[in-house]
Enzyme design. Structure first.
Site, PDB file in Angstrom:
ATOM      1  N   GLU A   1       0.837  -1.187   0.000  1.00 28.51           N
ATOM      2  CA  GLU A   1       0.000   0.000   0.000  1.00 28.51           C
ATOM      3  C   GLU A   1       0.882   1.250   0.000  1.00 28.51           C
ATOM      4  OE1 GLU A   1      -3.796   1.810   2.526  1.00 28.51           O
ATOM      5  OE2 GLU A   1      -2.393   0.468   3.529  1.00 28.51           O
TER       6      GLU A   1
ATOM      7  N   CYS B   1      -5.758  -3.027   2.554  1.00 30.75           N
ATOM      8  CA  CYS B   1      -5.549  -2.817   3.983  1.00 30.75           C
ATOM      9  C   CYS B   1      -6.829  -2.977   4.818  1.00 30.75           C
ATOM     10  CB  CYS B   1      -4.896  -1.454   4.220  1.00 30.75           C
ATOM     11  SG  CYS B   1      -4.086  -1.300   5.845  1.00 30.75           S
TER      12      CYS B   1
ATOM     13  N   LYS C   1      -9.933   1.838  -2.596  1.00 34.00           N
ATOM     14  CA  LYS C   1     -10.158   1.348  -1.231  1.00 34.00           C
ATOM     15  C   LYS C   1     -11.585   1.650  -0.789  1.00 34.00           C
ATOM     16  CE  LYS C   1      -7.681   1.421   3.220  1.00 34.00           C
ATOM     17  NZ  LYS C   1      -6.512   2.048   3.890  1.00 34.00           N
TER      18      LYS C   1
END
Length: 302
Positions: free
Chosen positions: A56, A180, A138
């Site tokens: 990331e 994440c 995301k």
């Protein structure tokens, strides 16, 4: 009495493949970060990896204060090289090494109505020809507050994506890609695994030194156990001089939720051989796919 032989199911992973997670140390110089990533992707490919994963925010420091200044426009695609060097660097890494490259994530800027800017944390996947295969923004923004330990609010700068992302990796099959904090939401993984038939879930991520020891490995094993497929987590290396201290510990988990390989906090490459037969063995031995009770609870993959 005759016995009925079950019809063999097609393998989700069509043929074995080596997957590598490149745990990078990145600094303030974007051009240097891209060059360093290119060298490490080449190293992973030279070691036999055909699927390579970056961390990331691999092209920049991680932090809300950095997202706007490092963000690049990605639409319309392909974007110009002068405004979007990370896009073109990733395409070249995939093409030059003949690999499928899940390019960690980079900050993205997008204009709304030609005026208002929105920022996203975005993962780009490229094929061996250098062509863009998929984009994931995301979905779940990292907004947490653990008193006395850490407070972080991505939503102060970033906008959230709105789609489950899966991508076809040619001769191997399909993988799910998320970023994440997305890993903490099992529904996303269930949809990718059950609806789209993924052989692996891949999460570039940057857990910190508070949440990492608590849940990083546990989340990877949980998603593998829930879905009986491979899971790969790729973190930045830890830099204690930076404002955000990444946990590191990139890892790959098998369909029985066993950790095949795990890094420490330093820069390194970890890899493992993935085999579709392992997925089928797990699903035959513990047949969750045939025992779900959708008469009792809903099927989130529908």
């Amino acid at each position: 009495m005759s016995t009925i032989t079950p019809t063999p199911r097609p393998l989700l992973l069509k043929k074995p493949v080596k997957l590598a997670c490149v745990q990078l140390a990145s600094g303030a110089d974007k051009a240097a970060n891209l060059a360093h990533a290119a060298a490490k992707v080449a190293e992973a490919a030279a070691g036999g990896a055909k699927i390579v994963v970056l961390p990331e925010c691999f092209n920049s420091p991680y932090g809300c204060e950095f997202f706007p200044s490092y963000a690049e426009p990605l639409l319309p695609s392909p974007p110009p090289a002068e405004s979007s060097p990370s896009f073109h660097a990733l395409a070249a890494m995939a093409r030059d090494n003949g690999v499928y490259l899940i390019g960690g994530s980079i900050p993205e800027v997008a204009e709304s109505n030609g005026r208002d800017k929105k920022y996203y944390n975005t993962s780009l996947t490229f094929g061996p020809s250098g062509a863009l295969l998929s984009t994931h923004r995301k979905v779940h923004l990292f907004d947490i507050d653990i008193p006395g330990r850490i407070r972080f609010r991505e939503s102060e700068v970033l906008s959230a994506g709105s789609a489950v992302t899966t991508v076809e990796l040619g001769e191997y099959g399909r993988v799910g890609v998320a970023i994440c904090y997305d890993i903490r939401f099992p529904e996303l993984a269930m949809i990718a695994a059950r609806r789209d038939g993924c052989f692996a879930l891949v999460y570039p991520g940057a857990f910190n030194t508070t949440t990492g020891p608590l849940h990083w490995r546990l989340q990877g094993q949980a998603r593998a156990m829930d879905n009986q497929i491979y899971v790969a987590l790729c973190s930045p290396a830890r830099d204690t001089t930076a404002g955000y201290h990444a946990w590191g510990h990139s890892l790959i988990v098998d369909p029985m939720a066993q950790v095949l390989v795990e890094a420490d906090e330093n820069e390194t490459i970890v890899s493992a051989e993935l085999d579709g037969a392992r997925i089928e063995e797990a699903r035959s031995g513990i047949p969750l796919r045939d025992q779900r009770r959708f008469d009792v609870y809903p099927d989130v993959s529908q």
